[in-house]
Design an enzyme around this catalytic site. Structure first.
Site, PDB file in Angstrom:
ATOM      1  N   ALA A 178      -2.871   7.962  -5.635  1.00 41.18           N
ATOM      2  CA  ALA A 178      -1.481   7.496  -5.619  1.00 41.18           C
ATOM      3  C   ALA A 178      -1.508   6.037  -6.077  1.00 41.18           C
ATOM      4  O   ALA A 178      -1.857   5.140  -5.307  1.00 41.18           O
ATOM      5  CB  ALA A 178      -0.915   7.616  -4.207  1.00 41.18           C
ATOM      6  N   ALA A 198       0.852  -1.194   0.000  1.00 42.61           N
ATOM      7  CA  ALA A 198       0.000   0.000   0.000  1.00 42.61           C
ATOM      8  C   ALA A 198       0.889   1.245   0.000  1.00 42.61           C
ATOM      9  O   ALA A 198       2.114   1.134  -0.047  1.00 42.61           O
ATOM     10  CB  ALA A 198      -0.895  -0.019   1.225  1.00 42.61           C
ATOM     11  N   ASN A 199       0.281   2.405   0.063  1.00 46.73           N
ATOM     12  CA  ASN A 199       1.069   3.631   0.228  1.00 46.73           C
ATOM     13  C   ASN A 199       0.350   4.565   1.194  1.00 46.73           C
ATOM     14  O   ASN A 199      -0.725   4.245   1.692  1.00 46.73           O
ATOM     15  CB  ASN A 199       1.363   4.297  -1.117  1.00 46.73           C
ATOM     16  N   ARG A 200       0.939   5.704   1.462  1.00 52.01           N
ATOM     17  CA  ARG A 200       0.442   6.566   2.553  1.00 52.01           C
ATOM     18  C   ARG A 200      -0.693   7.500   2.141  1.00 52.01           C
ATOM     19  O   ARG A 200      -1.124   8.326   2.936  1.00 52.01           O
ATOM     20  CB  ARG A 200       1.595   7.420   3.089  1.00 52.01           C
ATOM     21  N   SER A 201      -1.175   7.407   0.916  1.00 51.56           N
ATOM     22  CA  SER A 201      -2.229   8.336   0.491  1.00 51.56           C
ATOM     23  C   SER A 201      -3.510   8.128   1.304  1.00 51.56           C
ATOM     24  O   SER A 201      -3.967   7.003   1.483  1.00 51.56           O
ATOM     25  CB  SER A 201      -2.524   8.136  -0.994  1.00 51.56           C
TER      26      SER A 201
END
Ligand code: C5P
Length: 402
Positions: A274, A207-210
């Site tokens: 993102a 995943a990412n931090r968006s």
């Protein structure tokens, strides 16, 4: 600068249990930059204190035609307003307004204004469903008054049913819609929001931090300006008010599918999501057991959704990308704009405090294909959204069809 900067709003509060919510509405309107003049009816004073509302509004509460030296506060308030809001509006107020009876400062102000009026009814279900209330609201609507219908939920005295005042968020969004130019009326805007999640196995993802907050703010801004918004989202945030269709997705491939289905008919496409650049080549169907040791996860590139939109961009469509950078902000953003055939790219330096992922604020540079870059200093994500939508609308040809 807020979304309601410079707007003069009269908020009329009548005597219902929901009067306490008017305090929150008032605070939000002031936070959004509006000058708020409060009027309370005698009934409202049974539910909230004048000083509470006075402290949060831009001027003290008024409730009588005879408080001021000049006996014409209703014309001062009515004529000077950009919008008159009544929240909550009782059956009595609705009846008096529909009948044109001016019996107190609020009803007098409603008759003395030519500004748009938004009435937010709140009452018990039996009253809400009474034909008299129904007819009075139909009369008001016919005269151009805007009505934000109550919700179903808990009412005073433990009852449950339709008649609960719309939420403060929904009321403020309706005010914003009424006071914002409808320059996207009849247009469709596609917005992507949130970070994609790429499965490693049945339980784990890359995943990412968006957080999706910036994308949702863009969707809210476009909807408030009259657009039909298709919001392709990986997150579960409250759906913005207005004509917003949410398409939930999780992975880059699902996002690409959803975007491909909708993009061709959109006037503006704003890729705020993102999107993961890499994903595991295969995802294990079960949970990978830790006893077998650390797995080797082989990654492959995901499709670049934005680049493929740029490659097949219909004439007249405005295509907007985002670029989260940690160095060489402008040069990287400019290169991306050309490489992906975009009209605008919104670059943010996510290494700065208060900028980008998860924050409620952001600071961006909007790089344009034609014209100098526009810098928006640290502000609320909704204000950033307004600047982005302004820049996209400026490119949109009048009546252009994608
Ligand atoms: O090249 P970069 O990933 O920095 O570009 C960011 C922009 O491209 C964002 O608007 C993002 O939504 C979009 N993007 C995409 N598909 C990818 C990666 C990024 O649409 N696979």
């Amino acid at each position: 600068m807020g979304t309601l900067a410079g707007k003069r709003i009269v908020i009329g509060v009548t005597g219902g249990i929901a009067a306490y919510k008017a305090v929150e509405v008032c605070r939000r309107l002031v936070d959004a930059g509006a000058h708020v003049s409060p009027i309370m009816t005698k009934g409202a004073e049974h539910f909230i204190g004048r000083s509470t509302l006075s402290a949060l509004a831009s001027e003290p509460v008024q409730s009588s035609l005879w408080d001021e030296e000049s006996p014409i506060p209703h014309t001062r308030l009515g004529q000077g307003a950009d919008l008159v809001l009544v929240a909550p509006a009782t059956a009595r107020l609705i009846g008096a307004y529909a009948a044109g009876i001016s019996s107190d400062l609020l009803t007098a102000t409603l008759l003395a204004t030519r500004a748009p009026v938004l009435v937010c009814p709140a009452m018990h279900t039996e009253m809400w469903e009474h034909p008299a209330v129904h007819d009075n609201l139909a009369t008001l609507r016919r005269r151009g008054v805007h009505v934000l219908e109550p919700e179903a939920g808990r009412l005073a005295g433990g009852d449950v049913g339709r008649g609960r005042l719309a939420s403060p968020e929904a009321i403020v969004a309706a005010v914003e819609r009424l006071l914002t130019p409808a320059d996207l009326h009849g247009r469709t805007v596609l917005v992507t929001a949130g970070g994609t999640r790429e499965p490693i196995d049945a339980v784990r993802v890359i995943a990412n931090r968006s957080s999706g907050k910036q994308g949702y703010a863009v969707a809210a801004e476009a909807a408030s300006r009259g657009a039909h918004v298709v919001l392709v989202s990986t997150v579960d945030l409250p759906v913005p008010a207005g004509d917003v269709q949410v398409v939930p997705v999780e992975t880059a491939a699902q996002m690409q599918d959803a975007v491909d289905r909708h993009a061709a008919s959109c006037n503006i496409v704003i890729m705020a999501a993102a999107v993961a650049d890499f994903r595991p080549v295969t995802a294990a169907s079960g949970k990978i057991k830790k006893d077998s040791g650390a797995p080797q996860i082989v990654l492959e590139a995901t499709p670049d959704i934005l680049a493929s939109l740029g490659a097949h961009k219909p004439a007249g469509q405005v295509l907007v990308g985002f670029a989260a950078e940690t160095s060489d902000l402008l040069a990287n953003a400019q290169a991306k704009l050309l490489r992906k055939n975009l009209d605008l790219i919104v670059a943010n330096d996510v290494s700065q405090p208060g900028v980008g992922f998860h924050h409620d604020t952001n600071a961006v540079t909007i790089v344009r294909r034609h014209g100098e870059p526009l810098t928006v200093s640290l502000s609320d994500k909704r204000e950033i959204a307004r600047a982005v939508v302004d820049a996209a609308v400026a490119i949109l040809a009048p009546h252009s069809e994608p």
